[in-house]
Scaffold this motif. Sequence first.
Motif, PDB file in Angstrom:
ATOM      1  N   LYS A 152       0.770  -1.228  -0.135  1.00  0.00           N
ATOM      2  CA  LYS A 152      -0.022  -0.033   0.077  1.00  0.00           C
ATOM      3  C   LYS A 152       0.941   1.214  -0.119  1.00  0.00           C
ATOM      4  O   LYS A 152       0.447   1.974  -0.501  1.00  0.00           O
ATOM      5  CB  LYS A 152      -0.936   0.207   1.159  1.00  0.00           C
ATOM      6  CG  LYS A 152      -1.882  -0.984   1.134  1.00  0.00           C
ATOM      7  CD  LYS A 152      -3.005  -1.206   2.097  1.00  0.00           C
ATOM      8  CE  LYS A 152      -3.923  -2.312   2.229  1.00  0.00           C
ATOM      9  NZ  LYS A 152      -4.573  -2.420   3.400  1.00  0.00           N
ATOM     10  N   ARG A 153       2.077   1.328   0.750  1.00  0.00           N
ATOM     11  CA  ARG A 153       2.875   2.448   0.580  1.00  0.00           C
ATOM     12  C   ARG A 153       3.482   2.627  -0.716  1.00  0.00           C
ATOM     13  O   ARG A 153       3.650   3.672  -1.015  1.00  0.00           O
ATOM     14  CB  ARG A 153       3.954   2.427   1.719  1.00  0.00           C
ATOM     15  CG  ARG A 153       3.368   2.188   3.182  1.00  0.00           C
ATOM     16  CD  ARG A 153       4.637   2.411   4.170  1.00  0.00           C
ATOM     17  NE  ARG A 153       5.431   3.434   3.998  1.00  0.00           N
ATOM     18  CZ  ARG A 153       6.951   3.465   3.727  1.00  0.00           C
ATOM     19  NH1 ARG A 153       7.395   2.551   3.242  1.00  0.00           N
ATOM     20  NH2 ARG A 153       7.182   4.747   3.353  1.00  0.00           N
TER      21      ARG A 153
ATOM     22  N   PHE B 115       8.990  -3.492 -11.800  1.00  0.00           N
ATOM     23  CA  PHE B 115       8.183  -4.261 -11.220  1.00  0.00           C
ATOM     24  C   PHE B 115       7.190  -3.469 -10.391  1.00  0.00           C
ATOM     25  O   PHE B 115       5.965  -4.016  -9.941  1.00  0.00           O
ATOM     26  CB  PHE B 115       9.161  -5.270 -10.301  1.00  0.00           C
ATOM     27  CG  PHE B 115       8.259  -6.009  -9.237  1.00  0.00           C
ATOM     28  CD1 PHE B 115       7.620  -7.243  -9.545  1.00  0.00           C
ATOM     29  CD2 PHE B 115       8.446  -5.539  -8.198  1.00  0.00           C
ATOM     30  CE1 PHE B 115       6.891  -7.637  -8.397  1.00  0.00           C
ATOM     31  CE2 PHE B 115       7.784  -6.279  -7.061  1.00  0.00           C
ATOM     32  CZ  PHE B 115       6.995  -7.253  -7.178  1.00  0.00           C
ATOM     33  N   MET B 116       7.920  -2.678  -9.421  1.00  0.00           N
ATOM     34  CA  MET B 116       6.858  -1.858  -8.469  1.00  0.00           C
ATOM     35  C   MET B 116       5.699  -1.205  -9.253  1.00  0.00           C
ATOM     36  O   MET B 116       4.559  -0.991  -8.921  1.00  0.00           O
ATOM     37  CB  MET B 116       7.784  -0.996  -7.985  1.00  0.00           C
ATOM     38  CG  MET B 116       8.941  -1.439  -6.955  1.00  0.00           C
ATOM     39  SD  MET B 116       8.319  -2.235  -5.421  1.00  0.00           S
ATOM     40  CE  MET B 116       8.063  -0.645  -4.504  1.00  0.00           C
ATOM     41  N   ARG B 117       6.094  -0.558 -10.487  1.00  0.00           N
ATOM     42  CA  ARG B 117       5.178   0.078 -11.250  1.00  0.00           C
ATOM     43  C   ARG B 117       3.948  -1.245 -11.616  1.00  0.00           C
ATOM     44  O   ARG B 117       2.616  -0.615 -11.539  1.00  0.00           O
ATOM     45  CB  ARG B 117       5.763   0.458 -12.561  1.00  0.00           C
ATOM     46  CG  ARG B 117       4.545   1.353 -13.377  1.00  0.00           C
ATOM     47  CD  ARG B 117       5.029   1.682 -14.822  1.00  0.00           C
ATOM     48  NE  ARG B 117       6.299   2.588 -14.647  1.00  0.00           N
ATOM     49  CZ  ARG B 117       7.121   2.657 -15.606  1.00  0.00           C
ATOM     50  NH1 ARG B 117       6.861   2.309 -17.040  1.00  0.00           N
ATOM     51  NH2 ARG B 117       8.158   3.447 -15.739  1.00  0.00           N
ATOM     52  N   ALA B 118       4.230  -2.294 -12.117  1.00  0.00           N
ATOM     53  CA  ALA B 118       3.431  -3.275 -12.298  1.00  0.00           C
ATOM     54  C   ALA B 118       2.596  -3.710 -11.354  1.00  0.00           C
ATOM     55  O   ALA B 118       1.434  -3.937 -11.331  1.00  0.00           O
ATOM     56  CB  ALA B 118       4.061  -4.384 -13.308  1.00  0.00           C
ATOM     57  N   ALA B 119       3.291  -4.174 -10.295  1.00  0.00           N
ATOM     58  CA  ALA B 119       2.771  -4.700  -9.166  1.00  0.00           C
ATOM     59  C   ALA B 119       1.618  -3.716  -8.291  1.00  0.00           C
ATOM     60  O   ALA B 119       0.550  -4.100  -7.771  1.00  0.00           O
ATOM     61  CB  ALA B 119       3.845  -5.128  -7.961  1.00  0.00           C
TER      62      ALA B 119
ATOM     63  N   THR C 116      10.179  -1.275  -0.232  1.00  0.00           N
ATOM     64  CA  THR C 116      10.569  -2.654  -0.131  1.00  0.00           C
ATOM     65  C   THR C 116      10.558  -3.630  -1.373  1.00  0.00           C
ATOM     66  O   THR C 116       9.942  -4.419  -1.437  1.00  0.00           O
ATOM     67  CB  THR C 116       9.967  -3.255   1.039  1.00  0.00           C
ATOM     68  OG1 THR C 116       8.344  -3.406   0.904  1.00  0.00           O
ATOM     69  CG2 THR C 116      10.160  -2.624   2.506  1.00  0.00           C
ATOM     70  N   PRO C 117      11.254  -3.004  -2.372  1.00  0.00           N
ATOM     71  CA  PRO C 117      11.280  -3.779  -3.526  1.00  0.00           C
ATOM     72  C   PRO C 117      11.617  -5.184  -3.457  1.00  0.00           C
ATOM     73  O   PRO C 117      10.900  -6.151  -3.979  1.00  0.00           O
ATOM     74  CB  PRO C 117      12.099  -3.071  -4.467  1.00  0.00           C
ATOM     75  CG  PRO C 117      12.082  -1.712  -4.106  1.00  0.00           C
ATOM     76  CD  PRO C 117      12.048  -1.801  -2.559  1.00  0.00           C
ATOM     77  N   ARG C 118      12.698  -5.568  -2.781  1.00  0.00           N
ATOM     78  CA  ARG C 118      13.293  -6.773  -2.672  1.00  0.00           C
ATOM     79  C   ARG C 118      12.172  -7.698  -1.928  1.00  0.00           C
ATOM     80  O   ARG C 118      11.964  -8.831  -2.537  1.00  0.00           O
ATOM     81  CB  ARG C 118      14.506  -6.846  -1.711  1.00  0.00           C
ATOM     82  CG  ARG C 118      15.036  -8.099  -1.673  1.00  0.00           C
ATOM     83  CD  ARG C 118      14.928  -8.998  -0.447  1.00  0.00           C
ATOM     84  NE  ARG C 118      15.271  -8.153   0.750  1.00  0.00           N
ATOM     85  CZ  ARG C 118      16.419  -8.205   1.575  1.00  0.00           C
ATOM     86  NH1 ARG C 118      17.242  -9.040   1.075  1.00  0.00           N
ATOM     87  NH2 ARG C 118      16.511  -7.543   2.486  1.00  0.00           N
ATOM     88  N   THR C 119      11.627  -7.270  -0.728  1.00  0.00           N
ATOM     89  CA  THR C 119      10.670  -8.181  -0.267  1.00  0.00           C
ATOM     90  C   THR C 119       9.347  -8.640  -1.025  1.00  0.00           C
ATOM     91  O   THR C 119       9.001  -9.637  -1.299  1.00  0.00           O
ATOM     92  CB  THR C 119      10.036  -7.642   1.002  1.00  0.00           C
ATOM     93  OG1 THR C 119      11.306  -7.209   1.777  1.00  0.00           O
ATOM     94  CG2 THR C 119       9.093  -8.279   1.724  1.00  0.00           C
TER      95      THR C 119
END
Length: 444
Positions: A249-250, A279-283, A316-319
């Motif tokens: 959510k963050r 990945f962050m954009r898509a997720a 937290t991209p890695r997580t």
Amino acid sequence: MIAINELIDVVKDSGVCGAGGAGFPSYGKIDARAKTIILNCAECEPLLRLHRQVLEKYPYEILSTLYQMALSIGCEQVIIGVKEAYKQTVEAVRAHLRSFPIISIGLLPEVYPAGDEVVLIHELTGKVVPPGSIPIQVGVAVFNVETVFNIYQALKNKKPVTHKFITITGEVEHPCTRYVPLGMSVEDVVALAGGVTVEDPVYLMGGPMTGNLCSKYELITKTSNAIIVLPENHLVVQKKRKNTQISMKRAMASCCQCEMCTDLCPRNLLGHPIEPHLFMRAATSGTTQDVGPFLNTFFCSSCGLCEMYSCNQGLTPRTLIAEYKAGLRANGVKPPKVEAAPVKKQRPLRRVPISRLRARLGLDAYNVKAPLDESYIIVDHVRIKLSQHIGAPAVPIVKVGDAVKEGQKIGEAAENALSLPVHASIDGVVAEVNDREIVIRAAK
């Protein structure tokens, strides 16, 4: 010279696996396709010291073992990968190089993550391991220092893996590196360093970047490298305690696509198709029209730079990548077959200095000496895990009431599977056997 098949048998029967990381059984890396052996003494996680200490104390033993391994495998060269900053270790190795003409030393920069196999291989050989592949695909086998020390013990002294070097540091009275029996608890190991110095201590098993928070009852295994004791409010603790749902959510609310996570990603700089910002954009957008960013999570090394250092928003991209990757694997999805892009010319300027990483994580106060102490440790019991490596767990071959000696095999490698045996780490009597562990009470 020991034949390669005999070498494999000795290493397997002695229970040797990678002494850190995932614990891949070392016999699986002894492969005639390897033309280069690399000894990994990068030890790039802040505060860890054990590998450079062991190499400094046992340089001849380790180099002679590497030489034996190279002759058995048919390797053309052996490279000792060690950071130039580890001056005493470098000096100890150089004192013995003349005795082993195929062994050379490769000096590494003081950056993170120099110890990642893919990064290490490129630094020392110029080769790039293809995305999703393993080092043997480019003719390289990588072993860390303690792993080779354990192979030395197996070949020279017929001693299986029963103990582990552990750096104990952080909020403890006397930071140190000890040689402890497998199966000790974290609490008992920390006591060897004089105990904790804060109320409500938090225990980190492994390095601050890739290690995990654990309880004081967790057990020492063949892959344990360090125990770092931190106060509950420490930045590293807070980062590792973040809730995945809240983190998502963050990210949906604040990821600004600055691309810093990708710009500093070590695998991306080597041409691997892992782009955390995409990945962050898509997720966070919920769109699946382009599945590439999700499939490319398979190429993440989980070094942690993106979330522990690069992201200015504290995301937290890695997580999140690790969670998606685990979900894909659970559903039978395989990594895509892709070629590496050219190594990026910006790479030398985007490597993260350890000093800056340590400062960013608030660890400078704990960057103190942790001297190696190999004095014998007496314990009243140990709990030996049957699974201390990648692959199938060992199968118990003892029963309650059996008297065992240190070094005695108590669990056999599973048949027809990637597996390793386990051995008693103390003299004593078997008190319990279950599908997870074998408990041994010390002899009176």
